[in-house]
Motif scaffolding. Structure first.
Motif, PDB file in Angstrom:
ATOM      1  N   PRO A 215      68.706  34.928   8.157  1.00 30.70           N
ATOM      2  CA  PRO A 215      69.390  35.656   9.232  1.00 30.70           C
ATOM      3  C   PRO A 215      69.180  37.168   9.144  1.00 30.70           C
ATOM      4  O   PRO A 215      68.978  37.831  10.151  1.00 30.70           O
ATOM      5  CB  PRO A 215      70.858  35.306   9.010  1.00 30.70           C
ATOM      6  CG  PRO A 215      70.843  34.037   8.269  1.00 30.70           C
ATOM      7  CD  PRO A 215      69.584  33.985   7.478  1.00 30.70           C
ATOM      8  N   SER A 216      69.203  37.679   7.896  1.00 26.68           N
ATOM      9  CA  SER A 216      69.063  39.131   7.757  1.00 26.68           C
ATOM     10  C   SER A 216      67.678  39.594   8.204  1.00 26.68           C
ATOM     11  O   SER A 216      67.541  40.641   8.835  1.00 26.68           O
ATOM     12  CB  SER A 216      69.305  39.531   6.320  1.00 26.68           C
ATOM     13  OG  SER A 216      68.631  38.663   5.456  1.00 26.68           O
TER      14      SER A 216
ATOM     15  N   VAL B  17      67.609  39.590  12.000  1.00 31.58           N
ATOM     16  CA  VAL B  17      68.265  40.756  12.590  1.00 31.58           C
ATOM     17  C   VAL B  17      67.371  41.983  12.451  1.00 31.58           C
ATOM     18  O   VAL B  17      67.193  42.757  13.391  1.00 31.58           O
ATOM     19  CB  VAL B  17      69.630  41.009  11.912  1.00 31.58           C
ATOM     20  CG1 VAL B  17      70.224  42.310  12.394  1.00 31.58           C
ATOM     21  CG2 VAL B  17      70.580  39.860  12.209  1.00 31.58           C
TER      22      VAL B  17
ATOM     23  N   SER C  32      74.750  41.446  12.356  1.00 29.92           N
ATOM     24  CA  SER C  32      74.726  40.903  10.998  1.00 29.92           C
ATOM     25  C   SER C  32      76.145  40.733  10.464  1.00 29.92           C
ATOM     26  O   SER C  32      76.457  39.791   9.747  1.00 29.92           O
ATOM     27  CB  SER C  32      73.879  41.769  10.057  1.00 29.92           C
ATOM     28  OG  SER C  32      74.384  43.060  10.018  1.00 29.92           O
ATOM     29  N   MET C  33      77.039  41.641  10.881  1.00 31.08           N
ATOM     30  CA  MET C  33      78.429  41.531  10.458  1.00 31.08           C
ATOM     31  C   MET C  33      79.068  40.277  11.046  1.00 31.08           C
ATOM     32  O   MET C  33      79.798  39.554  10.373  1.00 31.08           O
ATOM     33  CB  MET C  33      79.179  42.759  10.977  1.00 31.08           C
ATOM     34  CG  MET C  33      80.286  43.199  10.117  1.00 31.08           C
ATOM     35  SD  MET C  33      79.610  43.982   8.719  1.00 31.08           S
ATOM     36  CE  MET C  33      79.226  45.544   9.436  1.00 31.08           C
TER      37      MET C  33
ATOM     38  N   LEU D  71      77.534  37.567  11.880  1.00 32.39           N
ATOM     39  CA  LEU D  71      76.986  36.402  11.176  1.00 32.39           C
ATOM     40  C   LEU D  71      77.629  36.253   9.809  1.00 32.39           C
ATOM     41  O   LEU D  71      77.903  35.150   9.350  1.00 32.39           O
ATOM     42  CB  LEU D  71      75.466  36.539  11.017  1.00 32.39           C
ATOM     43  CG  LEU D  71      74.673  36.374  12.296  1.00 32.39           C
ATOM     44  CD1 LEU D  71      73.209  36.669  12.055  1.00 32.39           C
ATOM     45  CD2 LEU D  71      74.829  34.959  12.839  1.00 32.39           C
ATOM     46  N   ARG D  72      77.910  37.391   9.170  1.00 32.64           N
ATOM     47  CA  ARG D  72      78.538  37.353   7.847  1.00 32.64           C
ATOM     48  C   ARG D  72      79.940  36.743   7.925  1.00 32.64           C
ATOM     49  O   ARG D  72      80.369  36.048   7.035  1.00 32.64           O
ATOM     50  CB  ARG D  72      78.576  38.771   7.284  1.00 32.64           C
ATOM     51  CG  ARG D  72      79.744  39.123   6.401  1.00 32.64           C
ATOM     52  CD  ARG D  72      79.442  38.906   4.944  1.00 32.64           C
ATOM     53  NE  ARG D  72      80.555  39.275   4.107  1.00 32.64           N
ATOM     54  CZ  ARG D  72      81.473  38.430   3.672  1.00 32.64           C
ATOM     55  NH1 ARG D  72      81.424  37.158   4.018  1.00 32.64           N
ATOM     56  NH2 ARG D  72      82.440  38.853   2.885  1.00 32.64           N
ATOM     57  N   PHE D  73      80.660  37.035   9.021  1.00 28.91           N
ATOM     58  CA  PHE D  73      82.060  36.638   9.056  1.00 28.91           C
ATOM     59  C   PHE D  73      82.324  35.281   9.699  1.00 28.91           C
ATOM     60  O   PHE D  73      83.435  34.783   9.605  1.00 28.91           O
ATOM     61  CB  PHE D  73      82.912  37.738   9.703  1.00 28.91           C
ATOM     62  CG  PHE D  73      83.202  38.831   8.726  1.00 28.91           C
ATOM     63  CD1 PHE D  73      84.265  38.704   7.845  1.00 28.91           C
ATOM     64  CD2 PHE D  73      82.387  39.936   8.627  1.00 28.91           C
ATOM     65  CE1 PHE D  73      84.507  39.683   6.898  1.00 28.91           C
ATOM     66  CE2 PHE D  73      82.626  40.915   7.677  1.00 28.91           C
ATOM     67  CZ  PHE D  73      83.685  40.785   6.814  1.00 28.91           C
TER      68      PHE D  73
ATOM     69  N   PRO E 127      81.341  32.202   8.718  1.00 25.64           N
ATOM     70  CA  PRO E 127      81.859  31.233   7.751  1.00 25.64           C
ATOM     71  C   PRO E 127      83.255  31.571   7.245  1.00 25.64           C
ATOM     72  O   PRO E 127      84.062  30.680   6.972  1.00 25.64           O
ATOM     73  CB  PRO E 127      80.842  31.272   6.601  1.00 25.64           C
ATOM     74  CG  PRO E 127      79.995  32.450   6.834  1.00 25.64           C
ATOM     75  CD  PRO E 127      80.071  32.799   8.269  1.00 25.64           C
ATOM     76  N   LEU E 128      83.546  32.876   7.169  1.00 25.91           N
ATOM     77  CA  LEU E 128      84.871  33.297   6.689  1.00 25.91           C
ATOM     78  C   LEU E 128      85.956  32.873   7.674  1.00 25.91           C
ATOM     79  O   LEU E 128      87.031  32.428   7.282  1.00 25.91           O
ATOM     80  CB  LEU E 128      84.866  34.814   6.530  1.00 25.91           C
ATOM     81  CG  LEU E 128      85.498  35.358   5.268  1.00 25.91           C
ATOM     82  CD1 LEU E 128      84.809  34.783   4.060  1.00 25.91           C
ATOM     83  CD2 LEU E 128      85.391  36.865   5.248  1.00 25.91           C
TER      84      LEU E 128
ATOM     85  N   GLU F 246      86.552  29.183   7.441  1.00 28.69           N
ATOM     86  CA  GLU F 246      87.405  28.913   6.286  1.00 28.69           C
ATOM     87  C   GLU F 246      88.866  29.176   6.627  1.00 28.69           C
ATOM     88  O   GLU F 246      89.750  28.377   6.324  1.00 28.69           O
ATOM     89  CB  GLU F 246      87.026  29.853   5.139  1.00 28.69           C
ATOM     90  CG  GLU F 246      86.226  29.229   4.017  1.00 28.69           C
ATOM     91  CD  GLU F 246      85.760  30.307   3.049  1.00 28.69           C
ATOM     92  OE1 GLU F 246      86.577  31.157   2.652  1.00 28.69           O
ATOM     93  OE2 GLU F 246      84.566  30.300   2.707  1.00 28.69           O
TER      94      GLU F 246
ATOM     95  N   ARG G 167      91.458  42.050   9.177  1.00 26.78           N
ATOM     96  CA  ARG G 167      90.215  42.026   8.426  1.00 26.78           C
ATOM     97  C   ARG G 167      89.261  43.109   8.927  1.00 26.78           C
ATOM     98  O   ARG G 167      88.611  43.805   8.154  1.00 26.78           O
ATOM     99  CB  ARG G 167      89.574  40.658   8.606  1.00 26.78           C
ATOM    100  CG  ARG G 167      88.726  40.206   7.471  1.00 26.78           C
ATOM    101  CD  ARG G 167      88.158  38.860   7.807  1.00 26.78           C
ATOM    102  NE  ARG G 167      88.977  37.753   7.340  1.00 26.78           N
ATOM    103  CZ  ARG G 167      89.025  37.366   6.074  1.00 26.78           C
ATOM    104  NH1 ARG G 167      88.347  38.016   5.162  1.00 26.78           N
ATOM    105  NH2 ARG G 167      89.755  36.344   5.725  1.00 26.78           N
TER     106      ARG G 167
ATOM    107  N   LEU H  58      87.651  46.075   6.820  1.00 30.73           N
ATOM    108  CA  LEU H  58      86.198  46.137   6.747  1.00 30.73           C
ATOM    109  C   LEU H  58      85.707  47.515   7.172  1.00 30.73           C
ATOM    110  O   LEU H  58      84.840  48.106   6.528  1.00 30.73           O
ATOM    111  CB  LEU H  58      85.612  45.060   7.659  1.00 30.73           C
ATOM    112  CG  LEU H  58      84.107  44.962   7.609  1.00 30.73           C
ATOM    113  CD1 LEU H  58      83.690  44.353   6.288  1.00 30.73           C
ATOM    114  CD2 LEU H  58      83.585  44.139   8.758  1.00 30.73           C
TER     115      LEU H  58
END
Lengths: 263, 280
Positions: free
Chosen positions: A130-131, A134, A159-160, A162-164, A166-167, A170, A212, A216
């Motif tokens: 992914p990175s 981007v 990218s942020m 995509l990073r979050f 999965p978070l 959860e 969050r 961040l």
């Protein structure tokens, strides 16, 4: 988790290839696929399969990526099969439903096009982290900077996000469990109860997301982030493999355009 | 040196100031433990050091750089690293190596240099095998180390840790504390926010805050001894110190200077030998 075309790292021609080239190739192949009439579709199809082979993609990975879309492709096929005018080859008794030769061919082509497009997307995401994706997009879109479009900021945002993802998944699971433990009918219960439970689920998720985001933003600032030019870890490379891939791509394009306009 | 002079700070919409006329100096290379009840202003204090907030009154200067001047901010943020309570909200990159590269990218280092330094940091923290992992797949301790790596790569002179051992299992906790101790030995100034009295024992200096003010400042040994005598504090003593103080009150001839298990062992050994000496 989202299973569609999840990247897995490996060392192959397809994985090594510069992300910019891969994105460009996906765009060109998509155009070829959408433009194709009849047998022409085989050209981009085989190119895609060749690329899969060159990337040593596991058959199972490709199959898993395409599986959820097969149903939709079938639906597309059926729609065209039954609702295209032409030479009737089969007429259902007592029902106003007929299958035509044109419908069959058209349905086949369109569902095939659809699957090819999906395969193209899946191959891109399967072979590219992914990175890198981007970063490649950022470089391809960098001319837009002259139009005062903040391409780099957008890249950081993407990218942020995509990073979050999965978070948030959860967190969603955690809140759902917590609500269920207190008797909310998230999965069981009547339709209206479920809807209510969903609202009760979304509120904490959204407030959590805002908190969050606040944290961040502060953490990013603490590490020296400011709008404006910044560098990244990624070194783009344009070597023999990239030249080869681009040459093949333009040959494909030339063959298709040639067959279309020179005959 | 970090210099805080007569600083007050009040958050928007709050009646009481978060910091009330604080003056403080922290030398480079110092290990400072910072404690106090929740909401006493500890986090506000370290946010000042990184120019995340600017004092409404007073001056904060970091190695001579005034945090009120915007042009100093990049250098200040390189000089003072921050580790927040929740590493999940601090890790920005999609992969570990990319997150570590975030700070240097903001400082516009060339990609080759970033790649080289990221490699070095990963190696020194033993994180090479995690380089390409997505942050959400890491354990709590690993996440702490990754966010630490992202700070260390900028080569800071001070690092402020906001409850770095919260939510960690004992082995993760030990690993993080050892890492902090090692950084201190390398000459980096450490500011450690903690509620755990065991973490304060080894610090060079203990600062205790209450209601936006610094109420205690000195070597932890002295402060804890004073607390053991007066009992007038929100701080609880380390259990071993508590035990020996109770014994001392009952007339056992013990020194008041016992903070750790090692101290206690030495003291008890000493006592036993002197007792057996009397008997024979």
């Amino acid at each position: 988790m989202i299973r569609f075309g999840q990247y897995y790292s490996a060392d192959s021609f397809g994985h090594r290839l510069d992300a910019r080239v891969k994105i460009l190739a996906t765009v060109v192949l998509s155009i070829l696929i959408l433009q194709a009439r009849g047998w022409e579709i085989l050209l981009p199809s085989f190119s895609l399969l060749a690329f899969c082979a060159a990337s040593r993609l596991k058959v199972s990975a490709v199959r898993d990526a395409l599986r959820p879309l097969v149903l939709f492709a079938g639906l597309l096929f059926a729609l065209h099969l039954f609702f295209t005018d032409g030479a009737v080859v089969f007429q259902a008794p007592y029902l106003p439903v007929a299958i035509t030769r044109e419908g069959f061919l058209r349905g086949l082509l369109i569902s095939w096009q659809f699957l090819c497009l999906a395969l193209g997307g899946a191959v891109l995401t399967l072979t590219t982290a992914p990175s890198d994706l981007v970063c490649g997009l950022e470089h391809l879109l960098s001319p837009l900077k002259h139009l005062r479009i903040p391409v780099q900021d957008i890249a950081v945002m993407v990218s942020m996000a995509l990073r979050f993802v999965p978070l948030f998944l959860e967190e969603y699971a955690r809140i759902k469990t917590a609500q269920a433990a207190r008797g909310a009918c998230v999965e069981t219960g009547r339709y209206d109860q479920k809807l209510k439970a969903l609202a009760a689920l979304l509120m904490p998720l959204i407030t959590g997301a805002f908190r969050r985001a606040d944290d961040l933003a502060e953490a990013m600032e603490a590490r020296g982030y400011a709008r404006g030019p910044r560098t990244t870890l990624h070194q783009l490379h344009f070597g023999a493999e990239e030249t080869l891939a681009l040459t093949v791509l333009f040959l494909l394009l030339a063959v298709l355009l040639g067959s279309r306009y020179c005959t | 040196m970090i210099k805080i002079q007569n600083v007050s700070y009040q958050y928007d919409g709050c009646d009481i100031p978060a910091l009330n006329n604080i003056s403080l100096e922290i030398n480079s290379g110092e290990y400072v433990a910072l404690t106090g009840p929740n909401g006493c202003g500890k986090t506000t204090l370290i946010r000042l050091l990184n120019a995340l907030i600017r004092p409404a009154e007073g001056v904060v200067s970091i190695d001579g750089l005034d945090t009120n001047i915007a042009a100093n901010h990049k250098e200040i943020r390189r000089t003072v690293g921050m580790l927040f309570q929740n590493p999940d909200n601090q890790i920005v990159g999609m992969t570990v190596e990319e997150d570590i590269a975030f700070g240097p990218g903001n400082l516009n280092w060339p990609p080759q240099e970033i790649r080289r330094q990221v490699g070095e940091i990963l190696k020194s923290l033993g994180l090479q095998s995690l380089a390409l992992r997505a942050p959400h797949t890491l354990s709590g301790g690993e996440k702490r180390l990754v966010s630490l790596a992202g700070v260390l790569i900028m080569n800071p002179r001070y690092i402020a840790f906001d409850e770095p051992t919260a939510y960690l299992d004992p082995s993760g906790r030990r690993r993080v504390l050892q890492m902090m101790e090692q950084l201190h030995r390398q000459g980096i100034g450490v500011i450690h926010i903690t509620h755990d009295v065991n973490d304060m024992v080894d610090a060079g200096r203990l600062l205790a805050m209450e209601r936006g003010e610094i109420i205690l400042d000195g070597p932890p040994r002295e402060i804890l001894r004073k607390i053991a005598e007066t009992r007038d504090s929100f701080l609880s003593l380390p259990p071993v110190m508590e035990l020996l103080h109770q014994l001392k009150k009952r007339g056992w001839p013990l020194s008041p200077d016992i903070l750790s298990v090692e101290d206690a062992e030495r003291e008890i050994n000493h006592l036993l030998t002197s007792l057996s000496g009397e008997q024979s």
